[in-house]
Design a protein around this motif. Structure first.
Motif, short mmCIF file in Angstrom:
data_model
loop_
_atom_site.label_atom_id
_atom_site.label_comp_id
_atom_site.label_asym_id
_atom_site.label_seq_id
_atom_site.Cartn_x
_atom_site.Cartn_y
_atom_site.Cartn_z
N MET A 271 14.07 -11.05 -3.77
CA MET A 271 12.86 -11.22 -4.59
C MET A 271 11.80 -10.18 -4.24
N SER A 272 11.89 -9.65 -3.01
CA SER A 272 10.78 -8.81 -2.58
C SER A 272 10.67 -7.54 -3.41
N LYS A 273 11.71 -7.26 -4.22
CA LYS A 273 11.58 -6.08 -5.08
C LYS A 273 10.43 -6.26 -6.07
N PHE A 274 10.01 -7.50 -6.28
CA PHE A 274 8.90 -7.75 -7.20
C PHE A 274 7.54 -7.70 -6.50
N TRP A 275 7.55 -7.56 -5.19
CA TRP A 275 6.28 -7.57 -4.47
C TRP A 275 5.53 -6.26 -4.70
N SER A 276 4.24 -6.36 -4.91
CA SER A 276 3.43 -5.15 -5.03
C SER A 276 3.25 -4.57 -3.63
N PRO A 277 2.93 -3.28 -3.52
CA PRO A 277 2.67 -2.71 -2.19
C PRO A 277 1.58 -3.49 -1.47
N PHE A 278 0.63 -4.04 -2.23
CA PHE A 278 -0.45 -4.82 -1.60
C PHE A 278 0.13 -6.01 -0.83
N VAL A 279 1.03 -6.75 -1.46
CA VAL A 279 1.61 -7.92 -0.80
C VAL A 279 2.51 -7.48 0.37
N LYS A 280 3.25 -6.40 0.16
CA LYS A 280 4.13 -5.91 1.25
C LYS A 280 3.33 -5.57 2.49
N ASN A 281 2.12 -5.08 2.29
CA ASN A 281 1.31 -4.64 3.43
C ASN A 281 0.47 -5.75 4.06
N LEU A 282 0.47 -6.94 3.47
CA LEU A 282 -0.34 -8.02 4.04
C LEU A 282 0.23 -8.45 5.38
N VAL A 283 -0.64 -8.67 6.34
CA VAL A 283 -0.21 -9.22 7.64
C VAL A 283 -0.80 -10.62 7.72
N PRO A 284 -0.03 -11.64 7.37
CA PRO A 284 -0.63 -12.98 7.29
C PRO A 284 -0.95 -13.58 8.67
#
Ligand code: PMP
Length: 351
Positions: A1-14
């Motif tokens: 599913m992560s192919k749908f993640w925007s770069p913004f979400v990929k870079n989030l450090v929760p």
């Protein structure tokens, strides 16, 4: 599913919250919960609310709760904001109240959620080093900034800043919003709410999760100038106008009204803390002065991560942080006397 993640979400450090184990036989001293239950009056108020009225939406303004908080703190209800835990209140503050052209300032050792919110809302930030004794030095915050935030007492150190120092910080930064996060203030600190009438740039946040033993209910608040509160209401209403459910509104209000229970349980936690500090010192620990419901301690001859693992094997969980400057410390929540004894016995076997 992560192919749908925007770069913004990929870079989030929760944010990674402390562990919430299922095994109730563990002695859980890792997330600063209160060993005593909530006020019986709060529980009774919620039980009374458990009826047909739940088919109706709650009051979007939580007025009943705001009034109880205003009465408790001696302010107007227009100076009070309420939210779903102080983490949500802080989220709204980060979302809309800091200026993005300059960095937000907070201590280098502090609540680890602050940099997470900065990442989420695109806020530039700079950390300000604590001094040698792990204290906040307000003079070091006299530099261009888009806002300032720190817990008082600080977390995870437990160290307290005086109101007089906070006032100096406010005066040196009249154009910045200064947020004092008082999650732990009731265990020995003095609230800065007394300063809000004189400083329109001050916002004080508190939670019912610690001193009022309602972490499971998720209620937090902010007190400040009505204009700052109105800004928070605008942000909140842009998400959802109902931050608190009916149970939370009546339960939290009753908790504020039950002063006697609150004061008594806070006194018990403080007395246990002082006793625990003495026991830890006898085992050779260096303990930072704490005004919170936890202590921050290191042992000169023992590795903190090893101690935390050793405690865990004996069913006691405490918090260890990997951040370089504090990796030799353990943060230990003050439990009930019998829990603190289990901890001390376990540590005695490890030290
Ligand atoms: N501020 C600080 C400094 C905290 O340690 C915590 C608890 N993790 C919070 C805010 C948030 O508390 P809550 O969301 O439970 O009100």
């Amino acid at each position: 599913m992560s192919k749908f993640w925007s770069p913004f979400v990929k870079n989030l450090v929760p944010y990674v919250p402390g562990e919430q184990p299922k095994l109730s036989k563990l002695v859980k001293l890792n997330t600063n919960e209160n060993p005593y239950g909530p006020s019986p009056r709060a529980i009774a108020a919620m039980q009374a609310e458990l009826n047909d009225s739940l088919r109706l939406y709650p009051d979007p303004n939580g007025e009943r709760l705001k009034q109880a908080i205003a009465d408790y703190h001696g302010v107007q209800s227009s100076q009070v904001f309420v939210g779903n835990g102080s983490d949500e209140v802080l989220a709204h503050i980060f979302h809309g109240l800091f200026q993005h052209g300059r960095p937000l300032l907070f201590p280098d050792v502090t609540y680890s959620f602050y940099p997470v919110y900065c990442g989420l809302y695109g806020i530039p930030f700079e950390t300000v080093a604590l001094d040698e004794q792990f204290r906040i030095r307000v003079e070091d915050y006299a530099r261009p900034n888009g806002g300032i935030i720190f817990p008082n007492p600080n977390a995870p150190t437990g160290c307290l800043l005086s109101l007089e120092a906070i006032e100096r910080l406010l005066e040196a930064n009249p154009d910045s919003v200064v947020v004092v996060d008082e999650a732990y203030v009731d265990f020995g600190g003095e609230t800065a709410i007394a300063l809000v009438d004189h400083h329109a740039n001050l916002l004080v946040t508190q939670t019912l999760s610690k001193s009022r033993s309602l972490a499971g209910l998720r209620v937090g608040l902010a007190v400040g100038h009505p204009e700052l509160i109105e800004a928070l209401e605008r942000i909140k209403n842009s998400f959802n106008s109902y931050p608190l459910d009916r149970m939370a509104i009546v339960g939290a209000a009753a908790a504020f009204e039950d002063r006697a229970y609150f004061e008594q349980t806070c006194r018990q936690v403080i007395a246990s803390r002082e006793q625990l500090v003495g026991e830890l010192q006898r085992l050779g620990f260096e303990v930072l002065p704490s005004a919170a419901n936890f202590v921050f301690a290191r042992h000169p001859g023992r590795d903190a991560e090893g101690l935390a693992a050793g405690l865990r094997e004996q069913g006691v969980i405490v918090r260890h942080f990997k951040q370089e400057r504090i990796r030799q410390f353990l943060r230990i929540t003050i439990g009930a006397p019998e829990q603190n004894q289990v901890l001390i016995d376990a540590l005695a076997g490890l030290c």
